[in-house]
Design a protein around this motif. Structure first.
Motif, short mmCIF file in Angstrom:
data_model
loop_
_atom_site.label_atom_id
_atom_site.label_comp_id
_atom_site.label_asym_id
_atom_site.label_seq_id
_atom_site.Cartn_x
_atom_site.Cartn_y
_atom_site.Cartn_z
N ARG A 198 0.82 -1.22 0.00
CA ARG A 198 0.00 0.00 0.00
C ARG A 198 0.85 1.27 0.00
O ARG A 198 0.36 2.33 -0.36
CB ARG A 198 -0.95 -0.01 1.19
CG ARG A 198 -1.80 -1.26 1.22
CD ARG A 198 -3.21 -1.13 0.92
NE ARG A 198 -3.84 0.06 1.44
CZ ARG A 198 -4.96 0.52 0.94
NH1 ARG A 198 -5.55 -0.10 -0.04
NH2 ARG A 198 -5.52 1.59 1.43
N THR A 199 2.12 1.17 0.38
CA THR A 199 2.97 2.36 0.32
C THR A 199 3.42 2.66 -1.11
O THR A 199 3.85 3.76 -1.40
CB THR A 199 4.23 2.19 1.21
OG1 THR A 199 5.04 1.12 0.70
CG2 THR A 199 3.84 1.90 2.65
N ARG A 200 3.30 1.68 -2.00
CA ARG A 200 3.69 1.86 -3.40
C ARG A 200 2.50 2.10 -4.32
O ARG A 200 2.64 2.71 -5.38
CB ARG A 200 4.46 0.64 -3.89
CG ARG A 200 5.78 0.46 -3.16
CD ARG A 200 6.55 -0.64 -3.77
NE ARG A 200 7.10 -0.12 -5.02
CZ ARG A 200 8.23 -0.53 -5.57
NH1 ARG A 200 8.89 -1.50 -5.01
NH2 ARG A 200 8.66 -0.01 -6.67
N CYS A 201 1.34 1.59 -3.96
CA CYS A 201 0.16 1.71 -4.80
C CYS A 201 -0.18 3.19 -5.02
O CYS A 201 -0.26 3.96 -4.07
CB CYS A 201 -1.03 0.99 -4.17
SG CYS A 201 -2.54 1.07 -5.16
N ALA A 202 -0.40 3.54 -6.30
CA ALA A 202 -0.75 4.91 -6.64
C ALA A 202 -2.18 5.03 -7.16
O ALA A 202 -2.60 6.10 -7.58
CB ALA A 202 0.23 5.47 -7.67
N GLY A 203 -2.92 3.92 -7.13
CA GLY A 203 -4.32 3.97 -7.50
C GLY A 203 -4.60 3.98 -8.99
O GLY A 203 -5.64 4.48 -9.42
N HIS A 204 -3.73 3.40 -9.80
CA HIS A 204 -3.96 3.36 -11.25
C HIS A 204 -5.06 2.36 -11.64
O HIS A 204 -5.61 2.45 -12.72
CB HIS A 204 -2.68 3.00 -11.99
CG HIS A 204 -1.59 3.99 -11.82
ND1 HIS A 204 -1.62 5.23 -12.40
CD2 HIS A 204 -0.42 3.93 -11.13
CE1 HIS A 204 -0.52 5.90 -12.09
NE2 HIS A 204 0.22 5.13 -11.31
N ALA A 205 -5.33 1.39 -10.79
CA ALA A 205 -6.38 0.37 -10.99
C ALA A 205 -6.10 -0.58 -12.14
O ALA A 205 -7.00 -1.22 -12.64
CB ALA A 205 -7.75 1.01 -11.15
N VAL A 206 -4.86 -0.69 -12.55
CA VAL A 206 -4.50 -1.63 -13.61
C VAL A 206 -4.76 -3.06 -13.14
O VAL A 206 -5.19 -3.91 -13.92
CB VAL A 206 -3.03 -1.44 -14.05
CG1 VAL A 206 -2.59 -2.50 -15.04
CG2 VAL A 206 -2.84 -0.05 -14.64
N CYS A 207 -4.53 -3.34 -11.88
CA CYS A 207 -4.78 -4.67 -11.33
C CYS A 207 -6.25 -5.06 -11.48
O CYS A 207 -6.58 -6.20 -11.82
CB CYS A 207 -4.36 -4.75 -9.87
SG CYS A 207 -5.14 -3.50 -8.82
N LEU A 208 -7.12 -4.12 -11.28
CA LEU A 208 -8.56 -4.37 -11.39
C LEU A 208 -8.95 -4.70 -12.84
O LEU A 208 -9.80 -5.54 -13.08
CB LEU A 208 -9.34 -3.15 -10.89
CG LEU A 208 -10.84 -3.28 -10.82
CD1 LEU A 208 -11.26 -4.39 -9.88
CD2 LEU A 208 -11.46 -1.96 -10.38
N ILE A 209 -8.29 -4.08 -13.78
CA ILE A 209 -8.54 -4.36 -15.19
C ILE A 209 -8.14 -5.79 -15.54
O ILE A 209 -8.86 -6.50 -16.23
CB ILE A 209 -7.78 -3.35 -16.09
CG1 ILE A 209 -8.36 -1.95 -15.90
CG2 ILE A 209 -7.82 -3.77 -17.55
CD1 ILE A 209 -7.49 -0.84 -16.46
N HIS A 210 -6.99 -6.22 -15.04
CA HIS A 210 -6.46 -7.54 -15.38
C HIS A 210 -7.02 -8.67 -14.52
O HIS A 210 -7.04 -9.82 -14.97
CB HIS A 210 -4.93 -7.54 -15.29
CG HIS A 210 -4.30 -6.74 -16.37
ND1 HIS A 210 -4.19 -7.20 -17.66
CD2 HIS A 210 -3.78 -5.49 -16.36
CE1 HIS A 210 -3.61 -6.28 -18.41
NE2 HIS A 210 -3.36 -5.24 -17.65
N ALA A 211 -7.45 -8.36 -13.31
CA ALA A 211 -7.90 -9.43 -12.40
C ALA A 211 -9.01 -8.92 -11.47
O ALA A 211 -8.82 -8.80 -10.26
CB ALA A 211 -6.72 -9.95 -11.59
N PRO A 212 -10.19 -8.64 -12.02
CA PRO A 212 -11.27 -8.07 -11.19
C PRO A 212 -11.80 -9.02 -10.11
O PRO A 212 -12.40 -8.55 -9.15
CB PRO A 212 -12.35 -7.73 -12.21
CG PRO A 212 -12.06 -8.59 -13.38
CD PRO A 212 -10.57 -8.78 -13.41
N ALA A 213 -11.56 -10.30 -10.24
CA ALA A 213 -11.99 -11.24 -9.20
C ALA A 213 -11.01 -11.27 -8.04
O ALA A 213 -11.34 -11.77 -6.96
CB ALA A 213 -12.14 -12.65 -9.78
N ILE A 214 -9.82 -10.73 -8.25
CA ILE A 214 -8.77 -10.77 -7.22
C ILE A 214 -8.61 -9.43 -6.52
O ILE A 214 -8.33 -9.37 -5.33
CB ILE A 214 -7.43 -11.21 -7.85
CG1 ILE A 214 -7.59 -12.59 -8.48
CG2 ILE A 214 -6.31 -11.22 -6.80
CD1 ILE A 214 -6.40 -13.03 -9.33
#
Length: 75
Positions: A19-35
């Motif tokens: 969480r100290t590195r996450c900048a909120g781009h939401a790329v993870c949500l695009i690639h893995a919305p179930a995760i």
């Protein structure tokens, strides 16, 4: 059996987000919305820390611009 199917049945990974590195781009949500999901502040949260879809988790990890996603293989 495909390589993805073999990955799903033979291996397990634990997914986490720094969480100290996450900048909120939401790329993870695009690639893995179930995760992954996005919290009220716009940062990534892990919904499924031990997903069966390892390929999606790896895509999210590889595409995170901040390299905030970590996958560790479990034995």
């Amino acid at each position: 059996m495909s390589a993805d199917s073999a990955q799903r049945s033979d291996r397990r990974v634990r997914v986490s987000v720094d969480r100290t590195r996450c900048a909120g781009h939401a790329v993870c949500l695009i690639h893995a919305p179930a995760i992954f999901d996005i919290d009220d502040d716009g940062y990534s949260v892990v919904l499924d820390p031990t997903p069966s879809d390892i390929a999606a988790a790896r895509r999210a990890e590889e595409n995170c611009p901040e390299r905030a996603i970590n996958l560790e293989e479990e034995l």
